[in-house]
Design an enzyme around this catalytic site. Structure first.
Site, PDB file in Angstrom:
ATOM      1  CB  ILE A  12       6.523  -8.158  32.414  1.00  0.00           C
ATOM      2  CG1 ILE A  12       7.143  -9.118  33.446  1.00  0.00           C
ATOM      3  CG2 ILE A  12       5.080  -8.567  32.103  1.00  0.00           C
ATOM      4  CD1 ILE A  12       6.528  -9.064  34.823  1.00  0.00           C
ATOM      5  N   GLY A  36      15.802  -1.517  31.577  1.00  0.00           N
ATOM      6  CA  GLY A  36      15.394  -2.161  30.317  1.00  0.00           C
ATOM      7  C   GLY A  36      16.568  -2.230  29.346  1.00  0.00           C
ATOM      8  CG  ASP A  51      12.518   9.223  34.255  1.00  0.00           C
ATOM      9  OD1 ASP A  51      13.530   8.686  34.717  1.00  0.00           O
ATOM     10  OD2 ASP A  51      11.421   9.255  34.872  1.00  0.00           O
ATOM     11  CB  ALA A  74       7.791   3.001  33.561  1.00  0.00           C
ATOM     12  CB  SER A  77      10.211  -4.682  40.165  1.00  0.00           C
ATOM     13  OG  SER A  77      11.196  -5.095  39.260  1.00  0.00           O
ATOM     14  CE1 TYR A 141       7.678  -3.841  42.672  1.00  0.00           C
ATOM     15  CE2 TYR A 141       7.398  -5.950  43.795  1.00  0.00           C
ATOM     16  CZ  TYR A 141       7.247  -5.158  42.670  1.00  0.00           C
ATOM     17  OH  TYR A 141       6.651  -5.682  41.555  1.00  0.00           O
TER      18      TYR A 141
END
Ligand code: UDP
Length: 324
Positions: A12, A36, A51, A74, A77, A141
């Site tokens: 996203i 990513g 990070d 960041a 998920s 999560y």
């Protein structure tokens, strides 16, 4: 406006960067590339590999770049992983956000838009779901995302900061250019899994067909990633106009069952694949459908991809041709 996108190489995040650049924003990306992809980083954005839990690194980016606002993607998920490795989620999602908030306060950055999720609701009592409905996550999560929302609430209460939390329903689809799309490894989401099965002639698994829904399979609200991306920009504009912190659901407001998604995907691909019904996946509610009336009213958001077949077509184009 100069915008820092944390997690701008992810699914996203990368789509949001494409829309930001298209609309003339100056974009800086921070991503540790753990999930990513460097290929998803827009060529016109400035990229820092690092990070968000590294305070010195983050402070350095904020000081050097003179950032006006942050969009925060960041985080980890995966629902299933969050149940077997909860501390990873507490560390990355919560500790990472704590470091970010420290750095924002230190650098006087007063606007942030961040990813939340429909997973904060757990098993909803009412459909469609409203932002004020009960939040009772069924997994780590969702719990960490809800805790992040609360962290923003109390921190913005104490400092000069406002936030918008965007609770996504089922993000899907790919950029219409075909340049970027959904590339998780491993993949667990329904639409990419079905499309990959169609491309490689593998069996599709349906996780349970004994739910209390129209055909027994789970019903979800599928929303195109570019529509989500545009909501982030509207949320930034909303904050830039001086509006108060807020929370918004983002979905199409229409539910599709797992079987309906498989049927629609088969039509898009022009072929069929074997389907096997297996046992339920832990933590899946029957039905999740958003009311996005609040985002429409206060942000002026209007999803462009309202036809699920069109959404699947964008994803199919990506999976067939361009996956990194
Ligand atoms: N699902 C499925 N087979 C798959 C992947 C997902 O039956 O291979 C189901 C899953 O149980 C859920 C729905 O598809 O009911 C959407 O799952 P997804 O992981 O895409 O999103 P979630 O709703 O969990 O965020």
């Amino acid at each position: 406006m100069k915008v820092l996108v944390l997690g701008g190489a992810g699914y996203i995040g990368s789509h949001t960067v494409y829309e930001l650049i298209d609309k003339g924003y100056d974009v800086v990306i921070v991503d540790n590339l753990s999930t990513g992809h460097i290929e998803a980083v827009h060529k016109d954005a400035k990229f820092y590999k690092g990070d968000i839990r590294d305070k010195e690194f983050l402070n350095n980016v904020l000081k050097t770049e003179k950032i006006d606002a942050v969009i925060h993607f960041a985080a980890n998920s995966l629902v299933a992983e969050s149940m077997t490795n909860p501390l990873k989620y507490y560390d990355n999602n919560l500790c990472g956000t704590k470091v970010l908030l420290d750095a924002m306060v230190e650098n006087n950055i007063d606007k942030i838009v961040f990813s939340s999720t429909a997973a904060v609701y757990g098993n909803p009592k009412n459909i469609p779901i409203l932002e004020d409905d009960e939040t009772k996550p069924l997994n780590t999560y969702g719990e960490t995302k809800l805790s992040m929302e609360k962290m923003f609430k109390w921190v913005s209460n104490a400092y000069n900061m406002r936030y918008v939390s965007l609770r996504y329903f089922n993000a899907c689809g790919a950029h219409i250019s075909g340049k970027i799309g959904e590339a998780h490894n491993p993949e667990s989401h329904l639409i990419p899994t079905v499309l990959k099965s169609l491309i490689s002639d593998n069996t599709i698994k349906i996780f349970g067909d004994d739910y209390n829904t129209k055909d027994g399979t789970c019903v979800r609200d599928y929303i195109h990633v570019t529509d989500l991306a545009n909501a982030h920009i509207l949320a930034l504009e909303y904050l830039a106009k001086g509006n108060e912190s807020n929370i918004f659901n983002l979905g199409n407001g229409v539910g599709f069952s797992v079987k309906e998604i498989i049927d629609a995907s088969e039509k898009v691909a022009g072929k069929e694949v074997p389907v096997e019904v297996t046992k339920r996946r832990v933590g899946d509610p029957d039905t999740l459908i958003a009311s996005s009336a609040k985002a429409k009213e206060l942000l002026g958001w209007k999803p462009e991809f309202t036809d699920v077949s069109k959404i699947i077509e964008t994803a199919y184009k990506w999976h067939k041709n361009n996956r990194f």
